[in-house]
Write an enzyme that holds these catalytic residues in place. Structure first.
Site, PDB file in Angstrom:
ATOM      1  N   GLY A   1      44.355 -28.030 -56.335  1.00 25.65           N
ATOM      2  CA  GLY A   1      45.666 -28.630 -56.131  1.00 25.65           C
ATOM      3  C   GLY A   1      46.698 -27.595 -55.751  1.00 25.65           C
TER       4      GLY A   1
ATOM      5  N   GLY B   1      53.234 -23.183 -56.914  1.00 18.85           N
ATOM      6  CA  GLY B   1      52.041 -22.410 -56.607  1.00 18.85           C
ATOM      7  C   GLY B   1      50.826 -23.297 -56.496  1.00 18.85           C
TER       8      GLY B   1
ATOM      9  N   VAL C   1      46.858 -24.502 -57.952  1.00 19.00           N
ATOM     10  CA  VAL C   1      46.104 -24.706 -59.186  1.00 19.00           C
ATOM     11  C   VAL C   1      44.622 -24.606 -58.858  1.00 19.00           C
ATOM     12  CG1 VAL C   1      45.621 -26.256 -61.103  1.00 19.00           C
ATOM     13  CG2 VAL C   1      47.905 -26.184 -60.101  1.00 19.00           C
TER      14      VAL C   1
ATOM     15  N   LYS D   1      46.951 -21.788 -63.039  1.00 21.85           N
ATOM     16  CA  LYS D   1      48.072 -22.025 -62.137  1.00 21.85           C
ATOM     17  C   LYS D   1      48.594 -20.675 -61.664  1.00 21.85           C
ATOM     18  CE  LYS D   1      52.229 -24.868 -61.783  1.00 21.85           C
ATOM     19  NZ  LYS D   1      53.136 -25.774 -62.525  1.00 21.85           N
TER      20      LYS D   1
ATOM     21  N   ASP E   1      61.053 -35.344 -67.493  1.00 21.62           N
ATOM     22  CA  ASP E   1      60.317 -35.895 -66.348  1.00 21.62           C
ATOM     23  C   ASP E   1      59.106 -36.677 -66.828  1.00 21.62           C
ATOM     24  OD1 ASP E   1      60.231 -36.283 -63.565  1.00 21.62           O
ATOM     25  OD2 ASP E   1      58.633 -34.806 -63.369  1.00 21.62           O
TER      26      ASP E   1
END
Length: 719
Positions: free
Chosen positions: A456, A461, A463, A478, A568
């Site tokens: 991902g 950045g 993953v 990450k 969030d």
């Protein structure tokens, strides 16, 4: 003609062949099946997921790098060529905003050197890309747009004077003024304008016109009763293309700095810095978290003309930025003046905790006490964690960063609020890296990790999953490049919040390292993916909904007791293990509250999940997470949050001014679940139930074991 016929070369078949992955396409479902893991986020049906956004208290000033030109085949490097390329991006799928499960296409360059700044509007958010850097890789860019309400007006509707009629789907559209739910909020303006460039970054870029030949920005205090009134004059410089801007003389009063929601109403592919200067549109994902304490200064503002487009969420990229710098730290994230605990004892695979500082560094960290902070500046204060005690051997991040930015004679202390034009003190990349080194652990994780596979790409950045050499266990890593962060200081959120708070329903962070100029965060890998996959592909029954709510509320109750606001909460932030256990992730957006700083005002979150008080710029606390959880419950029932078919601005306006949203088919929902929702979706924050109170609600007694979630994951993967 008479030569010998050449013998045909025979190529043998593969040896030891194993058919491990079979990828197919289901014509009925119109979906790929059996995709490899790293392909899922590229081809997943999540293009409509909105991206989070943040309040731009003060975007970190950055050092300019030479702007790049683009050569694509035989196309010349004209402004039209960049804008034409944007048409191709509309067809590229964008995945959900979850930072641990995300992929995005590579980013294009930013255009010819004659451009000053480009900005675009994506999902209703106008975003800016100012400079190019040395690298072509993606970088995080926080599309932060608002400042403290006490500085820039009393509501969100005074950001610009109305100057353009809104257009939707190619037709002019006039909106009626609506009565705001909150008395503090005035009616929304009918005309739409763009967001302003950040004050410090914009001025910094224009003052460097001698290097780039763009514009010279002459500014001085306007003679006005308000300390925030400025008069700006644009004057032409070497670049002929910008001489048309010299006619504009902009004078902004205090009310002009007030943010406006109208800027979110459209999603055009490109917009313009001035009426005659088209700019390339750069799509990027905004990130939450308001960062360090910023100077009490307004933003620069310019009206932006935009071209409306459709409502589909298109692909986005990230601007390349050279080394950013940062202001004096504030208490908006982590705990201001956090006390770092020593490594935990036990059998943890990854030792936690920072390294001990030398005596000289420890003293230097507190050398900033004599510095005179400007008026209104919140000095860092210690948040008392019940399990932590102050130790002189461990230095606080905020204190250390403050000492770096103040003690250096190269960067004089700021004098914001005065009539001088002095810039905020800056922290070099080396200084920032040294400060971050105090938080992370020493060593190189590649010594015990291998088989890195990218799965991902998030806003800060990439993953990867990696394998632990001595155990074979998979972990998520990450990787965030320090030089490619618009807000470098937000990296402390990722490290410190996850490091200090451990709970069964919170994604566990094992350790963090500095590898070159990259911050590597090693954390728990959750094979089940995000709750978004289940919500968008299946339908959940009330037992499964209660199971998810119970786990999330346990995590929120724990975090809220520590003074942490997640800010969030949504299905993208909920990850699952292979056996159905539910964990909360994505702590880069969070904020800390304490007795010294009991409330927040930053506009942070993802529009459809935002609480009314966040949109209204009212002081808020942990109650905003409860509202967002209520929206997530509707998401689990209906498959999407309320107003999801509307542009973000309209959705935010309706959340702010209307009664709390309801599920689409109330008759399909039990009275117990309706009562549970009614306690969360309360407009008045003080009347909203707390996480601890909700844990005692009868609806949660329907919750089953984690295994009840497993069939949903199987059903999703079958699709």
């Amino acid at each position: 003609m008479f030569g010998k016929k050449k013998k045909k070369i025979e190529i043998s078949g593969p040896s030891n062949f194993e058919h491990r992955v079979h990828t197919g396409f289901d014509p009925q479902e119109q979906k790929f099946t059996g995709l490899p893991q790293q392909w899922h986020s590229l081809l997943a049906d999540t293009a409509n997921r909105p991206k989070p956004m943040v309040d731009p208290s003060c975007i970190t000033p950055i050092q300019l790098a030479p702007m790049k030109t683009i050569v694509r085949g035989n196309k010349s490097c004209k402004e039209t060529s960049i804008n034409g390329l944007l048409e191709d991006f509309d067809n590229i799928s964008v995945t959900r905003s979850n930072s641990l499960r995300k992929e995005s296409p590579p980013t294009p360059d930013q255009g010819a050197a004659s451009r000053i700044q480009g900005h675009s509007e994506e999902n209703g958010f106008i975003t800016f890309s100012q400079y190019s850097s040395e690298s072509d890789t993606t970088a995080d860019y926080t599309t932060e747009k608002y400042r403290d309400r006490s500085l820039y007006g009393d509501d969100l509707d005074l950001y610009y004077k109305s100057s353009h009629a809104a257009k939707q789907n190619g037709h002019a559209m006039k909106m009626k003024h609506g009565d705001a739910y909150y008395p503090e909020m005035k009616s929304l303006k009918t005309d739409l304008a763009g967001f302003p460039v950040d004050y410090h970054t914009h001025l910094d870029s224009l003052r460097k016109s001698s290097e780039y030949g763009d514009l010279r920005w002459d500014y001085q205090r306007a003679s006005s009763s308000s300390p925030l009134d400025y008069s700006f004059q644009l004057t032409p410089s070497r670049t002929a293309g910008t001489s048309r801007c010299s006619k504009e003389s902009l004078a902004y009063s205090e009310s002009d700095w007030g943010p406006s929601l109208d800027d979110y109403d459209r999603r055009p592919k490109s917009s313009y810095l001035h009426q005659t200067s088209p700019q390339p549109a750069m799509r990027q994902r905004s990130k939450s978290g308001s960062g360090l304490q910023e100077p009490m200064m307004p933003f620069g503002a310019s009206a932006f003309k935009t071209h409306p487009q459709g409502h589909s969420y298109n692909s986005y990229t990230y601007p390349r930025l050279s080394e950013p710098t940062m202001c004096i730290p504030k208490v908006d994230y982590d705990r201001a003046q956090m006390v770092f605990s020593p490594p935990l004892s036990g059998s943890d695979t990854y030792p936690r905790g920072p390294t001990k500082l030398p005596q000289s560094q420890s003293k230097a960290g507190y050398s900033s006490g004599s510095h005179q902070y400007p008026s209104g500046y919140h000095k860092a204060s210690l948040y008392h964690h019940p399990s932590l005690q102050t130790s002189s051997q461990y230095i606080s991040t905020a204190s250390y960063l403050s000492s770096l930015s103040i003690s250096s004679s190269t960067y004089p202390p700021p004098s914001w609020g005065s009539s001088s034009d002095q810039q905020p003190s800056r922290v070099s990349h080396e200084q920032f890296r040294a400060a971050l080194q105090l938080v992370v652990s020493p060593g190189d994780p590649r010594e015990y990790l291998d088989n890195f596979i990218k799965i991902g790409e998030g806003s800060t950045g990439i993953v990867c999953i990696a394998t632990e050499k001595h155990t074979g266990k998979q972990v998520a890593v990450k990787k965030m490049d320090l030089r490619k962060q618009q807000r470098r200081e937000l990296l402390f959120n990722e490290v410190v919040i996850m490091r200090d708070y451990h709970h069964d329903n919170v994604v566990d962070m094992y350790n963090s390292y500095l590898v070159g100029d990259e911050l590597w965060v090693v954390m728990e890998f959750l094979e089940g993916g995000a709750l978004t996959d289940i919500v968008t592909h299946t339908r959940m029954n009330e037992e499964q909904i209660a199971t998810v709510c119970l786990s999330v509320l346990k995590a929120l109750s724990y975090l809220h007791n520590q003074g942490v606001i997640h800010r969030d909460i949504k299905s993208d932030s909920i990850l699952l293990t292979s056996d159905g256990r539910i964990k909360l992730s994505d702590f880069g957006f969070c904020a800390q509250v304490s007795k010294e700083v009991p409330k927040r005002k930053s506009l942070v979150g993802t529009p459809y999940w935002m609480a009314p008080e966040v949109i209204s710029r009212l002081p808020y606390g942990t109650e905003v997470d409860i509202w967002s959880l209520g929206i997530m419950v509707i998401e689990m029932i209906d498959g999407e949050p309320p107003y999801f078919n509307e542009p973000p601005l309209q959705a935010m306006r309706r959340i702010r001014d209307s009664l709390p949203p309801r599920v689409k088919d109330l008759h399909k929902v039990s009275s117990m679940l309706r009562g549970f929702l009614d306690l969360m979706l309360v407009r008045e924050p003080s009347q909203r139930a707390t996480a601890q109170e909700l844990l005692g609600h009868p609806f949660l007694k329907l919750a089953g074991p984690p295994s009840c979630i497993v069939p949903l994951m199987r059903q999703y993967r079958h699709h």
